[in-house]
Design a protein around this motif. Sequence first.
Motif, PDB file in Angstrom:
ATOM      1  N   THR A 502      75.319  60.949  69.228  1.00  0.00           N
ATOM      2  CA  THR A 502      73.917  61.077  69.617  1.00  0.00           C
ATOM      3  C   THR A 502      73.051  60.079  68.868  1.00  0.00           C
ATOM      4  OG1 THR A 502      74.263  63.437  70.028  1.00  0.00           O
ATOM      5  CG2 THR A 502      71.991  62.682  69.792  1.00  0.00           C
ATOM      6  N   ALA A 503      73.322  59.906  67.580  1.00  0.00           N
ATOM      7  CA  ALA A 503      72.567  58.939  66.788  1.00  0.00           C
ATOM      8  C   ALA A 503      72.785  57.522  67.310  1.00  0.00           C
ATOM      9  CB  ALA A 503      72.974  59.035  65.326  1.00  0.00           C
ATOM     10  N   THR A 504      73.992  57.220  67.754  1.00  0.00           N
ATOM     11  CA  THR A 504      74.282  55.888  68.281  1.00  0.00           C
ATOM     12  C   THR A 504      73.413  55.578  69.494  1.00  0.00           C
ATOM     13  OG1 THR A 504      76.574  55.985  67.516  1.00  0.00           O
ATOM     14  CG2 THR A 504      76.078  54.414  69.260  1.00  0.00           C
ATOM     15  N   PHE A 505      73.389  56.487  70.465  1.00  0.00           N
ATOM     16  CA  PHE A 505      72.592  56.240  71.665  1.00  0.00           C
ATOM     17  C   PHE A 505      71.099  56.288  71.376  1.00  0.00           C
ATOM     18  CE2 PHE A 505      76.651  57.475  73.559  1.00  0.00           C
ATOM     19  CZ  PHE A 505      76.800  56.470  74.522  1.00  0.00           C
ATOM     20  N   GLY A 506      70.704  57.124  70.422  1.00  0.00           N
ATOM     21  CA  GLY A 506      69.296  57.168  70.057  1.00  0.00           C
ATOM     22  C   GLY A 506      68.821  55.869  69.434  1.00  0.00           C
ATOM     23  N   LEU A 508      70.248  52.922  69.793  1.00  0.00           N
ATOM     24  CA  LEU A 508      70.299  51.885  70.833  1.00  0.00           C
ATOM     25  C   LEU A 508      69.055  51.938  71.718  1.00  0.00           C
ATOM     26  CD1 LEU A 508      74.051  52.011  71.938  1.00  0.00           C
ATOM     27  CD2 LEU A 508      72.909  50.200  70.669  1.00  0.00           C
ATOM     28  N   CYS A 509      68.565  53.130  71.976  1.00  0.00           N
ATOM     29  CA  CYS A 509      67.344  53.269  72.776  1.00  0.00           C
ATOM     30  C   CYS A 509      66.147  52.688  72.036  1.00  0.00           C
ATOM     31  CB  CYS A 509      67.117  54.742  73.108  1.00  0.00           C
ATOM     32  SG  CYS A 509      65.768  55.028  74.287  1.00  0.00           S
ATOM     33  N   VAL A 510      66.045  52.969  70.735  1.00  0.00           N
ATOM     34  CA  VAL A 510      64.953  52.398  69.933  1.00  0.00           C
ATOM     35  C   VAL A 510      65.055  50.881  69.904  1.00  0.00           C
ATOM     36  CG1 VAL A 510      63.971  52.272  67.612  1.00  0.00           C
ATOM     37  CG2 VAL A 510      64.731  54.466  68.522  1.00  0.00           C
ATOM     38  N   MET A 511      66.259  50.354  69.739  1.00  0.00           N
ATOM     39  CA  MET A 511      66.446  48.904  69.711  1.00  0.00           C
ATOM     40  C   MET A 511      66.027  48.263  71.034  1.00  0.00           C
ATOM     41  SD  MET A 511      70.140  48.677  67.798  1.00  0.00           S
ATOM     42  CE  MET A 511      70.253  46.911  68.099  1.00  0.00           C
ATOM     43  N   MET A 512      66.338  48.919  72.139  1.00  0.00           N
ATOM     44  CA  MET A 512      65.989  48.367  73.442  1.00  0.00           C
ATOM     45  C   MET A 512      64.486  48.322  73.638  1.00  0.00           C
ATOM     46  SD  MET A 512      67.683  49.432  77.065  1.00  0.00           S
ATOM     47  CE  MET A 512      69.280  49.304  76.270  1.00  0.00           C
ATOM     48  N   VAL A 513      63.796  49.372  73.217  1.00  0.00           N
ATOM     49  CA  VAL A 513      62.341  49.408  73.355  1.00  0.00           C
ATOM     50  C   VAL A 513      61.695  48.328  72.496  1.00  0.00           C
ATOM     51  CG1 VAL A 513      60.298  50.795  72.832  1.00  0.00           C
ATOM     52  CG2 VAL A 513      62.239  51.833  74.013  1.00  0.00           C
ATOM     53  N   ILE A 514      62.162  48.159  71.243  1.00  0.00           N
ATOM     54  CA  ILE A 514      61.593  47.137  70.362  1.00  0.00           C
ATOM     55  C   ILE A 514      61.873  45.740  70.909  1.00  0.00           C
ATOM     56  CG2 ILE A 514      61.807  46.114  68.066  1.00  0.00           C
ATOM     57  CD1 ILE A 514      62.243  48.895  66.953  1.00  0.00           C
ATOM     58  N   SER A 515      63.066  45.524  71.422  1.00  0.00           N
ATOM     59  CA  SER A 515      63.401  44.209  71.984  1.00  0.00           C
ATOM     60  C   SER A 515      62.531  43.894  73.186  1.00  0.00           C
ATOM     61  CB  SER A 515      64.873  44.180  72.393  1.00  0.00           C
ATOM     62  OG  SER A 515      65.716  44.376  71.290  1.00  0.00           O
ATOM     63  N   GLN A 516      62.330  44.885  74.052  1.00  0.00           N
ATOM     64  CA  GLN A 516      61.525  44.660  75.250  1.00  0.00           C
ATOM     65  C   GLN A 516      60.070  44.384  74.897  1.00  0.00           C
ATOM     66  OE1 GLN A 516      62.578  44.618  78.571  1.00  0.00           O
ATOM     67  NE2 GLN A 516      60.501  43.892  78.949  1.00  0.00           N
ATOM     68  N   TYR A 563      73.035  49.402  61.147  1.00  0.00           N
ATOM     69  CA  TYR A 563      73.169  50.851  61.003  1.00  0.00           C
ATOM     70  C   TYR A 563      74.001  51.443  62.130  1.00  0.00           C
ATOM     71  CZ  TYR A 563      71.945  55.758  60.400  1.00  0.00           C
ATOM     72  OH  TYR A 563      72.012  57.114  60.209  1.00  0.00           O
ATOM     73  N   VAL A 564      73.752  51.019  63.366  1.00  0.00           N
ATOM     74  CA  VAL A 564      74.445  51.633  64.491  1.00  0.00           C
ATOM     75  C   VAL A 564      75.931  51.301  64.489  1.00  0.00           C
ATOM     76  CG1 VAL A 564      74.184  49.804  66.229  1.00  0.00           C
ATOM     77  CG2 VAL A 564      74.134  52.196  66.937  1.00  0.00           C
ATOM     78  N   ILE A 565      76.314  50.124  63.961  1.00  0.00           N
ATOM     79  CA  ILE A 565      77.730  49.743  63.936  1.00  0.00           C
ATOM     80  C   ILE A 565      78.419  50.342  62.719  1.00  0.00           C
ATOM     81  CG2 ILE A 565      79.356  47.825  63.754  1.00  0.00           C
ATOM     82  CD1 ILE A 565      77.406  46.129  65.357  1.00  0.00           C
ATOM     83  N   TRP A 566      77.899  50.055  61.519  1.00  0.00           N
ATOM     84  CA  TRP A 566      78.624  50.402  60.293  1.00  0.00           C
ATOM     85  C   TRP A 566      78.409  51.847  59.841  1.00  0.00           C
ATOM     86  CZ3 TRP A 566      77.450  45.450  61.439  1.00  0.00           C
ATOM     87  CH2 TRP A 566      78.464  44.508  61.258  1.00  0.00           C
TER      88      TRP A 566
END
Length: 703
Positions: A502-506, A508-516, A563-566
């Motif tokens: 759950t933390a991984t997808f969460g 990733l969602c934050v990263m996508m919003v910041i990137s966009q 954080y999401v990988i390691w």
Amino acid sequence: MSDAQPASRPHLQHHDTLDAPQLVGKLGRNSIAELQPSLASASPSNTENTAPSNGNGHGDGHAPSNGNGVHKQDFASRSKSDSAIVDQESSDEIEDYDDIQLDPDTLVANTRKSLDESYRPNVENGGGQTRRQSEPGSDGGLNRRRSIQVKLQKTGVKGEYVLTADDPEISEILQKGIEREKRDAKDKTRTRFRDLVFTRQFTTFDRQNPATSESPFFGFFTLFWLAMVLIFVQVSMRNWRNHGSILGNNQIMKLMFSRDLLVLGITDGVMCAATVEAFLLQKLVQKDYISWARQGWIIQNIWQSVYLGTVIWWTWFREWPWTHSIFIFLHCLVFIMKMHSFAFYNGYLSSVSRRRKALQRKLKQLELAQPVPRDQGKTESADIVGQSNGSLKNRRPSMLRTSTNLATEKSDVATVASAIESGRPFDLAQLQAFQSVINSEIADLDKQLEGKMPCPDRHNTYPSNLRLANFAEFICLPTLVYELDYPRQERTNWWYVAEKTTATFGVLCVMMVISQAFIYPPVARTVAMKEAGMPIEERWKEFPFIVSEMLFPLLIEQLLTWYVIWECILNVLAELTRFADRGFYGDWWNSVSWDQYARDWNRPVHNFLLRHVYHSSISSFHLSRNAATFVTFLLSALVHELCMAILFKKVRGYLFTMQLLQMPLVTLSRTKLLKGRTVLGNVIFWLGLFVGPSFLTSLYLVI
């Protein structure tokens, strides 16, 4: 005299080195002694007693070693000639050990007779009570040495002193220590693979780690994630108001999921299946169809090169977006490192196994040999046994682990093999000495084949480990370094798996919003400038503004990606495979130099480079340490530049240059200008990590 009460040392109201019951010193090879208070002090009721001595002036009769050739001695902090018993009123004038006037005659292990006898511990009762050493029978009736006198001279550096001793015993101790250090260093350079030890441990930010909840910075962890949530909510609300979607125009999402998802998955599956080549090759090596030392390692390297080239060509051929290309390329690198580690470690063990078989054949010849009377056995073979230097059975095993050509080898077992092949007669003592040498070498090789965590059932010892199930398990484990066995958990915590997933997808969602919201607009603007034909001079004027726009979002993306990988993905894999060693990273955020950062931020890759690039360069190609370090940095820089070429579809060499510049920066961090200045070093590190990604990305985009 035996009824006299032991003297009590006056208590000092300060915390200098005189307040300690004893000092601990590190004696280096340059004769520098570094003194500090001992942490293992006695109890408050017995603080006056120092470490017990056996009466020879240095504890157990030899100088303890910390494993690196540095010998430690305990130094008494009292001298009768200068303030052994300090007046209470004058204690405030003493600040530390460096400021007092030292008597050059200083004591080792509280054994000099000139010291007040009442301060000496009772050797026979463990030092719990004191009595005068001059008491009859206190030495057990043995005429033991009372002291070793040394001299300390200040060096100008606080806490460091030059130690000299005109004493044959301590000179002999130091000489043996230096010789042992040289021998150990020689043995380490001849070892083929570095001994990596896997242990049970948690990652720093894992909630299972007790140190995380007890950390004094726990509140800052909470603050960081709270800030991420607030940024996500703020940007999502703005996107919803302007575009009717929390992701805005959703360009990045469309880029990731618009095409070739099925082909991407099939490609990843084919890449995973193709790694079985390493397993099949090792089976051929184990069956003696192929020699690893001759053809095996060449075949493996050729296959890895073809594997990498094919994957890169496929990403270009499919014209994938950067999201697809970078995912496949990074996964390709993971598979290559796993294949390399599995093949080269098992190839090494195959050579060890062949050597063991050769020695077993020699041992069989000795067992079948008939001993002759001692007088007839006194031939030239007496020189082989080494009468003048002691028997062969007392010598250390050979470090030539993989050699099978005993005719050209120079070692004890090669000497024995030559004697056996000569056909000369041997008496019983000689045969026993030869058997002892070979058995010792075989036992040493057995340890190599069992690994560092041998199983009682020998299930994973070589060659029993060459099973398809074992190889498939290694491919799934969150490590890039192959071992015969790893520390494992008893069971899988599925709630923990769900939490980290759950933390991984969460994240990733934050990263996508910041990137966009923060990264896509400046990137799209630079692409539009280039497509409109804007000259380089005009684009260069926009360069500082592009860098400043992407400073914070790229730093956040870098931290979240790490954080999401390691922390998330690798912990999920570790929990699913019951892999107990979660040391995927160190405290890289406290780095004061770039080499420390390189070691700590990605431990799996660092361990791979350390074993299979750095140490292999030294052992296989006989490179110096500096040359091996350069080769390691060079390979890392080439791989990073290749990654940027996949990402931006161009080769510019900016990241390659920045990677190689880390070497002079590492050298600079070890100079007097920066050495010991941890705050300054950490500031420089964070400035580089803060500005570097934005600067490099802007270079690739603008030029």
